[in-house]
Design an enzyme around this catalytic site. Structure first.
Site, short mmCIF file in Angstrom:
data_model
loop_
_atom_site.label_atom_id
_atom_site.label_comp_id
_atom_site.label_asym_id
_atom_site.label_seq_id
_atom_site.Cartn_x
_atom_site.Cartn_y
_atom_site.Cartn_z
CE LYS A 73 -47.86 57.08 63.34
NZ LYS A 73 -47.20 56.36 62.29
CB SER A 153 -45.05 58.02 59.86
OG SER A 153 -46.14 57.07 60.00
CB SER A 177 -44.56 54.17 60.40
OG SER A 177 -45.42 54.43 58.98
#
Length: 455
Positions: A73, A153, A177
């Site tokens: 990420k 996210s 997330s």
């Protein structure tokens, strides 16, 4: 694409690190691959794969997961790369001097970093949309009316797993997330106890709630990643027998207004657990019914997020996603006394919930009250706010209570993705993973395992 399968095939000579990598790069070279990744390190990854293959051919000792692909990420520092946290505001930032600790541990275990994945800007949404880099899409109904959100996210990370773009991935979880993207992409996602992983070199959203966590094709994948990220060698967990488990369902607002598919998938999973010998009890957590702590507009998370972004937001607001900037504004007027009071309230709530749930091995609840929302209607800040709050309603509770939680798919192949969440006790992450492995094994013949697109 499971970690154990690839590791075994590499060791047995059934494939090579380069062949494995090329399969992933081919999947990334697509419209949804370009949505899922912000940068792809194809040259460096090929060089690493070739190095691993040459060493293996020479009989040299290698780390246990040498050559297995890893996506990261865009929130984690990787040496020599800029950590943008999904934003354009940080385009001019200096490259990281070193890997953050969790990336360094995974690299030392042999994982080959394939690229940085897309995400909600600064990790502040449960939808995973990004106006700067595109919107990663769930595999379910991807080509229908513009598709559906991948969940946030850590949206690009989840798609990298569901689409076979990487064997392993890491995200972060402040309010759901890792788990919202996992459920919407039909994979497994883990939120560990907050202090389980080191947080250095990870761009923060809320230092009191942030937790780095893995997503994968199975509980086994997540267990391997969790162990390495926490400083271990990468062991999985022996599945805990379902028969005899004591599981509790916290009925109440967490079950209000469930989508029909979610309610059906959850209750079917509960029925199978009961039939397999688990003792399942409905409980009421009165303190949660009174507080409903998740998704409060004025919260510890909003206060800490605004504090992190205050100066940058004032200087470069035009560079922010307007939706994210509006969310950050929510913490601008929280008094210090109120912030302290919220921490005290959180501590008291955690203690009260633990007292009620101590007799149980885990709590059961739907990961998200809704199926993955369609992207097209989410064209205003108001629509985004409402959708994100609903998506994260159930997941955010685990962060507030700081309890490890894992989501496992519990839908049938071809149906809308639905997640079954198991919430453990704080600092008992590995016990939760053993329980989840047993539950997943019992559900395996019923849940979706086929790669996308969903048939």
């Amino acid at each position: 694409m499971s970690i154990s399968k690839i590791t075994g095939d590499l060791a047995a000579g059934k494939t090579t690190a380069r062949q494995h990598l090329e399969t992933c790069l081919e999947a990334i070279d697509s419209e949804d691959g370009r949505r899922a990744f912000i940068t792809v390190n194809s040259d460096a990854a090929r060089a690493e794969a070739d190095r691993v293959d040459a060493m293996r051919a020479a009989g040299a000792a290698l780390p246990p997961f040498a050559g297995v692909t890893l996506s990261v990420k865009d929130l984690f520092d990787i040496a020599g790369e800029i950590t943008r946290a999904g934003s354009r505001v940080l385009d001019g930032a200096a490259p990281a001097a070193r890997d953050c600790s969790v990336v360094a541990r995974l690299r030392a275990a042999g994982f080959n970093i394939i690229g940085r994945t897309n995400m909600t800007e600064f990790a502040y949404s449960g939808l995973g949309m990004n106006p700067h880099h595109g919107n990663p899409r769930s595999p379910w109904e991807r080509d229908v009316d513009g598709g559906r959100v991948a969940g946030g996210s850590s949206s690009g990370s989840a798609v990298s797993i569901s689409d076979g773009m990487s064997a392993a991935t890491i995200g972060s979880d402040t309010g759901g997330s890792t788990r919202a993207p996992a459920v919407f992409c039909g994979i497994v996602g883990l939120k560990p106890t907050t202090t389980r992983m080191p947080s250095d070199g990870i761009y923060p959203l809320s230092t009191s709630f942030d937790a780095a966590g893995p997503m994968g094709h199975s509980t086994d994948c997540c267990a391997v990643m969790d162990d390495i990220m926490a400083g271990g060698a990468g062991r999985a967990e022996t599945p805990f027998p379902v028969a005899g488990l004591r599981l509790a369902i916290p009925r109440g607002y967490l079950f209000d207004e469930l989508d029909l598919e979610v309610a059906a998938g959850f209750e079917a999973a509960v029925a199978r657990l009961s039939a397999a010998g688990a003792t399942i009890s409905d409980i009421s957590l009165d303190i949660l019914e009174e507080l409903r702590p998740a998704n409060r507009p004025k919260s510890i998370v909003s206060a800490e997020a605004f504090a992190i972004h205050r100066d940058q937001l004032a200087a470069r607001r035009d560079g922010y996603d307007p939706y994210v900037a509006t969310r950050l504004d929510g913490g601008s007027d929280i008094l210090a006394a109120d912030y302290i009071a919220m921490h005290r309230e959180r501590d008291a709530t955690c203690a009260a919930v633990q007292a009620v749930t101590r007799p149980f091995d885990a709590l059961l609840l739907p990961t998200s009250p809704c199926v993955t929302p369609k992207i097209a209607p989410l064209d205003t800040t108001e629509a985004l706010m409402k959708a994100s709050a609903r998506v994260l309603r159930n997941t955010a509770l685990s962060n507030y209570l700081d309890r490890p939680t894992i989501t496992i798919p519990c839908h049938r192949a071809g149906e809308a993705p639905v997640g079954l969440s198991l919430m453990g006790s704080r600092h008992h992450d590995r016990r939760l993973l053993a329980i989840a492995a047993g539950v997943e094994g019992m559900l395996r013949d019923k849940i979706a395992r086929a790669p996308p697109p969903y048939s």
